[in-house]
Design a protein around this motif. Structure first.
Motif, short mmCIF file in Angstrom:
data_model
loop_
_atom_site.label_atom_id
_atom_site.label_comp_id
_atom_site.label_asym_id
_atom_site.label_seq_id
_atom_site.Cartn_x
_atom_site.Cartn_y
_atom_site.Cartn_z
N SER A 188 0.87 -1.19 0.00
CA SER A 188 0.00 0.00 0.00
C SER A 188 0.90 1.23 0.00
O SER A 188 1.93 1.26 0.68
N VAL A 189 0.51 2.24 -0.77
CA VAL A 189 1.34 3.43 -0.92
C VAL A 189 0.45 4.62 -1.26
O VAL A 189 -0.59 4.48 -1.91
N ILE A 190 0.83 5.80 -0.78
CA ILE A 190 0.15 7.05 -1.12
C ILE A 190 1.10 7.89 -1.97
O ILE A 190 2.27 8.08 -1.62
N VAL A 213 -6.18 1.51 -7.78
CA VAL A 213 -5.71 2.89 -7.96
C VAL A 213 -6.86 3.81 -7.56
O VAL A 213 -7.89 3.86 -8.24
N ILE A 214 -6.69 4.54 -6.46
CA ILE A 214 -7.77 5.37 -5.90
C ILE A 214 -7.38 6.83 -6.07
O ILE A 214 -6.48 7.34 -5.39
N ASP A 215 -8.06 7.51 -6.98
CA ASP A 215 -7.82 8.94 -7.20
C ASP A 215 -8.63 9.75 -6.20
O ASP A 215 -9.72 9.33 -5.79
N GLU A 216 -8.12 10.93 -5.84
CA GLU A 216 -8.74 11.77 -4.80
C GLU A 216 -8.93 10.94 -3.52
O GLU A 216 -10.01 10.89 -2.93
N PHE A 217 -7.85 10.33 -3.10
CA PHE A 217 -7.85 9.39 -1.99
C PHE A 217 -8.40 10.01 -0.70
O PHE A 217 -9.07 9.34 0.10
N GLU A 218 -8.14 11.30 -0.50
CA GLU A 218 -8.49 11.94 0.76
C GLU A 218 -10.00 11.98 1.01
O GLU A 218 -10.45 12.02 2.16
N THR A 221 -3.85 15.15 -3.25
CA THR A 221 -3.19 16.46 -3.25
C THR A 221 -3.07 17.02 -1.83
O THR A 221 -2.49 18.09 -1.64
N LYS A 222 -3.63 16.33 -0.86
CA LYS A 222 -3.67 16.82 0.52
C LYS A 222 -2.53 16.23 1.34
O LYS A 222 -2.39 15.00 1.43
N MET A 223 -1.75 17.10 1.96
CA MET A 223 -0.65 16.63 2.80
C MET A 223 -1.15 15.95 4.07
O MET A 223 -0.43 15.17 4.69
N THR A 224 -2.39 16.24 4.46
CA THR A 224 -2.94 15.67 5.69
C THR A 224 -3.74 14.39 5.43
O THR A 224 -4.44 13.92 6.32
N ALA A 225 -3.67 13.85 4.22
CA ALA A 225 -4.47 12.67 3.89
C ALA A 225 -4.11 11.48 4.80
O ALA A 225 -5.00 10.78 5.29
N LYS A 226 -2.84 11.26 5.01
CA LYS A 226 -2.42 10.13 5.85
C LYS A 226 -2.84 10.34 7.30
O LYS A 226 -3.27 9.40 7.98
N GLU A 227 -2.72 11.58 7.80
CA GLU A 227 -3.07 11.85 9.19
C GLU A 227 -4.57 11.74 9.44
O GLU A 227 -5.02 11.55 10.57
N SER A 228 -5.38 11.86 8.38
CA SER A 228 -6.84 11.78 8.54
C SER A 228 -7.34 10.35 8.62
O SER A 228 -8.53 10.13 8.85
#
Length: 540
Positions: free
Chosen positions: A116-118, A232-237, A269-276
């Motif tokens: 798994s990778v972002i 492949v998940i686009d707009e992952f956030e 595009t969101k830097m906070t995607a992983k933290e969410s």
């Protein structure tokens, strides 16, 4: 004979004749890619032999460009402008990221590992391009050995829609395998192994999910025959906004526990995607993040953009006239470096505003589509139509989203009410709140007929008042577009340029920072047509 070797022919003024000893070369002169001074140098060369030089041979070779070659070049460049990034491996920054994601995919397909990778990066930075390129190259070397599944949270807006899309794509894959199986039987060859489950999508979302899980967890002792799946998940956030995050939890859980090799790739595009991500979801994520960034100089930006306009060596080898392909690549560089180049003007405007390769590619499609055997090289004047489409502030107003337009109107109303020159986000948001609330009250108090009131008494359609957090992004976009101006840079000279000098990608516009609005309420009244939904707001 006239001393000037360039003699206009009587039939067409764009033909010239070069006299060199006993050789007379006649060809069509195109000012875009034939330099008269260059031809003068050839004509007055000290060489007296009748054999044309290499430079003259190129000129003569470009005279006979077949329609077949022009169509190959046109279709190839259009494909590249549409996102098929053939020259990706020539970009050093993207090449490094491409190799990293390609290695991850190979481990999933060849070694049957789950990952798994972002992939994190701003829009138009190449996230989708490197993933698509890696999957296409992997398909060439490992044909029908894996199956990619594409999801986009802007289309599949919730977990249910995403599950049904996964089931639909799996059903399509099963039908393709079944057709191949039948073809093999008809030809008498050894048939392929049939898929044991043929219908994934069911009426019930729970049954659909159960069908997917039953296949992914089945045959635990037959791992070698399991086809790897790449999600492949686009707009992952957007999938992380949901409180339950059911889809992400199950996909990441499958990547750890399923007998089928699974790779989950999130594009955001969101830097906070992983933290969410929730704790249970984050614990199943591999914590691997691949970051992409914008080019930090105009030169590097153009070098990346130029790759979409140049031909790869493999494409040039397909042409009947290879000199045409080589001249095309040289011509693109000359066109950009030309004095007062419209192409360079468009690149400059893009770099200092949005840094969007997709937008730049869109502006190049029309000039490329005008290629023909008579004009086989792209001409600078073809970019005039693209350049004129900007329309200044009026053109920008028409391209704004609803929230951005409401903020512009609210700012113009506040300036008009209190006769001030500058405004900040807090004042604009206060006017926005009052404007929407007053509109909702007026709509509720509007008189209706007796028959209408009987059917619509319980129906209320109000505009939502969005929070400050939501509108702050729109405020920053207005500043970057140049509709909001920095008072320190508001000079006559600086406002004369077609791109805004007050744009800084790393600058955050504070809520109390005073800025200027580059459009008035009266101008907005003229820009918005009478049937526009927000036309009522431009009248105090």
């Amino acid at each position: 004979m006239n001393d000037d070797p360039f003699q206009d022919t009587p039939d067409k003024s764009n033909h010239v004749t070069i006299d060199r000893g006993n050789v007379s070369i006649k060809h069509k002169l195109d000012p875009v890619y034939f330099d008269k001074s260059k031809l003068m140098k050839l004509a007055h060369s000290n060489e007296s032999t009748a054999t044309p030089t290499e430079e003259e041979t190129d000129v003569i070779a470009l005279e006979n460009i077949s329609e077949h070659d022009v169509e190959i070049v046109k279709s190839q460049i259009i494909r590249q402008l549409n996102g098929n990034f053939e020259n990706l491996l020539k970009e050093p920054t993207l090449l490094e990221k491409y190799e990293e994601i390609r290695t991850t995919f190979e481990r999933t397909v060849v070694d049957k590992e789950s990952h798994s990778v972002i992939i994190l990066g701003p829009r138009s930075s190449g996230k989708t391009s490197i993933v698509t390129k890696a999957l296409n190259d992997l398909e060439k070397s490992h044909k029908n050995e894996f199956f990619p599944i594409y999801l986009n949270s802007c289309v599949q807006v919730d977990d249910k829609a995403a599950l049904r899309e996964i089931a639909r794509q799996l059903d399509v894959k099963v039908k393709e395998d079944d057709s191949d199986y039948e073809d093999d039987e008809e030809e008498g060859s050894a048939p392929k192994k049939q898929v044991s489950f043929a219908n994934f999508e069911a009426k019930s979302i729970h049954q659909t999910f159960a069908n997917i899980l039953s296949v992914l967890y089945a045959n635990k002792y037959d791992n070698e025959d399991r086809m790897p799946l790449i999600f492949v998940i686009d707009e992952f956030e957007n999938f992380a906004i949901d409180n339950t995050q059911t889809l992400l939890y199950n996909l990441l859980d499958l990547s750890q526990n399923s007998e089928s090799p699974i790779c989950v790739v999130g594009l955001t595009t969101k830097m906070t995607a992983k933290e969410s991500l929730e704790k249970r979801v984050n614990s199943r994520f591999s914590q691997r993040v691949i970051s992409l960034v914008y080019e930090n100089s105009l030169e590097s930006f153009w070098n990346s953009a130029k790759l979409n306009l140049e031909l790869d060596k493999s494409v040039i080898d397909k042409l009947d006239n290879r000199a045409y392909g080589l001249e095309w690549n040289k011509h693109i560089t000359r066109l950009y470096n030309k004095e007062n180049s419209l192409l360079k003007k468009i690149v400059l405007r893009n770099y200092y505003t949005v840094k969007d390769h997709k937008k730049l590619n869109n502006e190049c499609r029309v000039p490329v589509s005008k290629l023909c055997p008579e004009f086989p090289l792209i001409r600078d004047e073809y970019f005039k139509l693209t350049d004129q489409g900007d329309g200044g502030v009026q053109g920008l107003i028409g391209s704004l989203s609803d929230l951005e337009l409401l903020l512009v109107i609210a700012s113009a109303r506040w300036i008009e009410k209190y006769d001030i020159n500058s405004i900040n986000f807090n004042l604009a948001y206060k006017e926005y709140q009052d404007m929407i609330k007053d509109s909702n009250i007026d709509q509720s108090a509007a008189s209706t007929t007796f028959l209408e009131s009987r059917f619509t008494s319980n129906i209320r359609v109000h505009q939502k008042v969005w929070s400050k957090k939501v509108l702050s992004n729109s405020w920053g976009s207005l500043y970057k577009l140049g509709i909001l101006l920095d008072p320190r840079n508001d000079t006559t000279d600086k406002r004369g340029y077609n791109y805004s000098h007050n744009i800084s990608k790393n600058l955050i516009v504070e809520e109390n920072q005073m800025v200027l609005l580059d459009v008035t309420l009266d101008e907005l009244n003229g820009i918005l047509y009478d049937q526009h939904t927000f036309k009522k707001f431009v009248r105090l």
